[in-house]
Scaffold this motif. Structure first.
Motif, mmCIF file in Angstrom:
data_model
loop_
_atom_site.group_PDB
_atom_site.id
_atom_site.type_symbol
_atom_site.label_atom_id
_atom_site.label_comp_id
_atom_site.label_asym_id
_atom_site.label_seq_id
_atom_site.Cartn_x
_atom_site.Cartn_y
_atom_site.Cartn_z
ATOM 1 N N ALA A 201 -1.239 105.548 -40.537
ATOM 2 C CA ALA A 201 -2.577 104.727 -40.753
ATOM 3 C C ALA A 201 -2.448 104.167 -41.989
ATOM 4 O O ALA A 201 -2.676 102.869 -42.349
ATOM 5 C CB ALA A 201 -3.845 105.928 -40.862
ATOM 6 N N GLU A 202 -1.683 104.944 -43.043
ATOM 7 C CA GLU A 202 -1.495 104.165 -44.424
ATOM 8 C C GLU A 202 -0.662 103.054 -44.321
ATOM 9 O O GLU A 202 -0.880 102.129 -45.031
ATOM 10 C CB GLU A 202 -1.108 105.313 -45.414
ATOM 11 N N LEU A 204 0.113 101.296 -41.781
ATOM 12 C CA LEU A 204 -0.789 99.942 -41.092
ATOM 13 C C LEU A 204 -1.977 99.440 -42.100
ATOM 14 O O LEU A 204 -1.658 98.135 -41.916
ATOM 15 C CB LEU A 204 -1.225 100.621 -39.731
ATOM 16 N N GLN A 205 -2.361 100.351 -42.895
ATOM 17 C CA GLN A 205 -3.212 99.582 -43.819
ATOM 18 C C GLN A 205 -2.554 98.719 -44.777
ATOM 19 O O GLN A 205 -2.983 97.797 -45.130
ATOM 20 C CB GLN A 205 -4.071 100.730 -44.532
ATOM 21 N N LYS A 206 -1.489 99.219 -45.476
ATOM 22 C CA LYS A 206 -0.756 98.559 -46.263
ATOM 23 C C LYS A 206 0.036 97.453 -45.618
ATOM 24 O O LYS A 206 0.118 95.946 -46.393
ATOM 25 C CB LYS A 206 0.527 99.349 -47.000
ATOM 26 N N ARG A 207 0.511 97.347 -44.442
ATOM 27 C CA ARG A 207 1.064 96.209 -43.779
ATOM 28 C C ARG A 207 -0.092 95.067 -43.383
ATOM 29 O O ARG A 207 0.210 93.924 -43.601
ATOM 30 C CB ARG A 207 1.709 96.629 -42.373
ATOM 31 N N LYS A 208 -1.082 95.696 -43.182
ATOM 32 C CA LYS A 208 -2.373 94.701 -42.967
ATOM 33 C C LYS A 208 -2.869 94.084 -44.346
ATOM 34 O O LYS A 208 -2.837 92.705 -44.234
ATOM 35 C CB LYS A 208 -3.603 95.459 -42.563
ATOM 36 N N CYS A 209 -2.614 94.623 -45.403
ATOM 37 C CA CYS A 209 -3.216 94.163 -46.498
ATOM 38 C C CYS A 209 -2.129 92.807 -46.935
ATOM 39 O O CYS A 209 -2.452 91.782 -47.377
ATOM 40 C CB CYS A 209 -3.130 95.141 -47.701
ATOM 41 N N GLU A 212 -2.407 89.929 -44.886
ATOM 42 C CA GLU A 212 -3.439 89.225 -45.073
ATOM 43 C C GLU A 212 -3.254 88.318 -46.608
ATOM 44 O O GLU A 212 -3.431 87.159 -46.843
ATOM 45 C CB GLU A 212 -4.638 89.754 -45.352
#
Length: 266
Positions: A201-202, A204-209, A212
């Motif tokens: 999850a971490e 994926l969150q970093k990849r999403k940020c 963006e």
């Protein structure tokens, strides 16, 4: 794109739960070995004896006395004497006469006697205990049929009145070590899976940020290129400075004649 790095270190609570799980696994394996050697093997041997119907043939009390060890404190031990009681029965499995023993422990303590009393310091108390069982089998059980346990392979000349171990001992020897082992394994697996999901999850969150942020930078660059393309060609040229006005001078008329100023009269 740069590689995203995620921390795989366990927190203090996760570390404690993993240690607890490993401790339970170790206790389960150790208790399985200990109970297997100390209780499981004698229980399996005891369960090999088959039930049979026994009737009392004779009750004897020889003159021979046997010694037993009693304790009267932490550092106090001694020996006392008790009479031997022999109860011969006829079992239905072998249809032969065999010596009855109360259980396997007493069979190991004294194979010659049917009953070994709890060792007391006073010899008379030991004798009274033996006499009570002699009267019980001579008067109350002599004409009755009761269940005994017979093992033809191990001791064909001996039968047991009761088993020292039953199926409940076998159940406990296997159940509790397996519960500890499975519980420890479950705790470790759940902790590792929870940490793995948190790491994913971490990531994926970093990849999403990062996606963006890159998208915003690309949008800004595109907007700048679009604004430059839409501007007119002359807007970027430097504007010409306005013409500078000449210094203010008084203009004379075309036919003007200069007039000398007369000196002032004195």
């Amino acid at each position: 794109m740069a590689k995203i790095r995620v921390s795989y270190e366990y927190s203090e609570a996760e570390d404690k739960s993993i240690r607890l799980g490993l401790f339970l696994i170790f206790c389960g394996v150790l208790s399985l070995f200990i109970l297997g050697f100390c209780w499981l093997s004698p229980t399996l041997q005891s369960l090999q004896s088959k039930p049979a119907n026994c009737t009392v043939v004779s009750v004897l009390r020889p003159e021979e006395m046997f010694e037993c060890v009693f304790t009267c404190g932490a550092d106090c031990k001694g020996t006392s004497l008790y009479p031997c009681l022999q109860i011969f029965v006829n079992n239905s499995e072998s249809n032969s006469v065999a010596l009855l023993h109360f259980d396997e422990q007493q069979l190991v303590l004294n194979p010659k006697c049917s009953y070994v009393p709890p060792c007391e310091r006073d010899n008379q108390k030991n004798k009274d205990s033996v006499l009570w069982w002699e009267d019980y089998f001579s008067k109350e059980v002599s004409s009755q049929t009761f269940t005994c346990f017979f093992n033809q392979q191990r001791r064909p000349d001996d039968v047991l009145w009761r088993r020292s171990h039953d199926t409940s001992v076998l159940l406990h020897c296997i159940l509790w070590p397996m519960v500890s082992l499975l519980l420890g394994t479950l705790i470790v697996l759940l902790t590792v899976c929870a940490r793995s999901l948190a790491v994913r999850a971490e990531a994926l969150q970093k990849r999403k940020c990062s996606y963006e942020a890159c998208h915003d930078l690309y949008a800004r660059a595109s907007d700048r290129r679009g604004n430059r393309a839409n501007d007119p060609p002359g807007t970027n040229a430097d504007p010409e400075p306005p013409p500078t006005s000449s210094s203010p001078t008084r203009s004379l008329p075309l036919f003007a004649v200069p007039v000398r100023r007369r000196d002032r009269e004195h």
